[in-house]
Design a protein around this motif. Structure first.
Motif, mmCIF file in Angstrom:
data_model
loop_
_atom_site.group_PDB
_atom_site.id
_atom_site.type_symbol
_atom_site.label_atom_id
_atom_site.label_comp_id
_atom_site.label_asym_id
_atom_site.label_seq_id
_atom_site.Cartn_x
_atom_site.Cartn_y
_atom_site.Cartn_z
ATOM 1 N N PRO A 240 -8.480 -0.723 2.865
ATOM 2 C CA PRO A 240 -8.818 -2.136 3.005
ATOM 3 C C PRO A 240 -9.347 -2.443 4.403
ATOM 4 O O PRO A 240 -8.921 -1.843 5.385
ATOM 5 N N LEU B 104 -8.967 -4.958 -1.765
ATOM 6 C CA LEU B 104 -7.720 -4.379 -1.267
ATOM 7 C C LEU B 104 -7.190 -5.111 -0.047
ATOM 8 O O LEU B 104 -5.985 -5.104 0.203
ATOM 9 N N ARG C 32 -3.441 -6.282 0.029
ATOM 10 C CA ARG C 32 -2.562 -6.009 1.170
ATOM 11 C C ARG C 32 -1.956 -7.299 1.716
ATOM 12 O O ARG C 32 -0.792 -7.344 2.095
ATOM 13 N N SER C 33 -2.726 -8.372 1.729
ATOM 14 C CA SER C 33 -2.265 -9.637 2.273
ATOM 15 C C SER C 33 -1.268 -10.354 1.364
ATOM 16 O O SER C 33 -0.320 -10.966 1.838
ATOM 17 N N TRP D 67 2.083 -2.316 -1.434
ATOM 18 C CA TRP D 67 1.001 -1.780 -2.259
ATOM 19 C C TRP D 67 0.761 -0.333 -1.877
ATOM 20 O O TRP D 67 1.186 0.127 -0.825
ATOM 21 N N CYS E 46 0.634 -2.607 -6.763
ATOM 22 C CA CYS E 46 1.219 -3.536 -5.787
ATOM 23 C C CYS E 46 2.485 -4.123 -6.398
ATOM 24 O O CYS E 46 2.680 -4.067 -7.606
#
Length: 143
Positions: A88, A103, A107-108, A113, A130
């Motif tokens: 990402p 991604l 991730r956020s 994940w 995730c």
């Protein structure tokens, strides 16, 4: 109230971008029926990104996997390509990109994940996954 018993669903999808919408709507129905409506919005966003990547960047079939266990929702997208996903991009660069934000959003917004290669019965591929904890229903994504 969400169930205490674990459950799992798997939706096999063709390599077709329309499958992204089908996966998203199926996920909404699954979570609603299991009393996890508070997770629906974030889970839909994450599943859309994962399934979209599986369909766009590979040539074979894919699958959306959804599992609930011990207060954690795991969403995964399987595809037949064993190559790892592109890492990402940093969040501060996402706004400038036309593609490649998926991604970074995962991730956020997810609590956790990752990805793992798979080899089962001669079949190769990977799953990008995730997790969302039930408390995510009141928290949402962090930017």
């Amino acid at each position: 109230m969400p169930e205490n018993e674990p459950w799992e669903y798997c939706l096999y999808i063709p390599n077709d971008l329309r499958a992204v919408t089908i996966g998203r709507r199926t996920l909404r129905l699954i979570l609603t029926m299991h009393g996890l409506i508070g997770l629906v919005d974030v889970a839909e966003l994450l599943a859309t990104e994962l399934v979209s990547n599986a369909v766009r960047h590979t040539k074979g079939p894919a699958a959306l996997r959804v599992r609930w266990s011990a207060g954690v929702l795991r969403i995964g997208a399987w595809d037949a390509d064993p190559e790892p996903p592109e890492p990402p991009v940093p969040l501060e660069q996402v706004a400038d990109l036309e593609e490649g934000r998926g991604l970074a959003l995962v991730r956020s917004c997810a609590d956790l994940w990752g990805w793992q290669p798979l080899a089962r019965g001669g079949n190769r591929g990977k799953v990008v996954w995730c997790e969302l904890a039930a408390v995510q229903a009141t928290v949402g994504c962090s930017a």
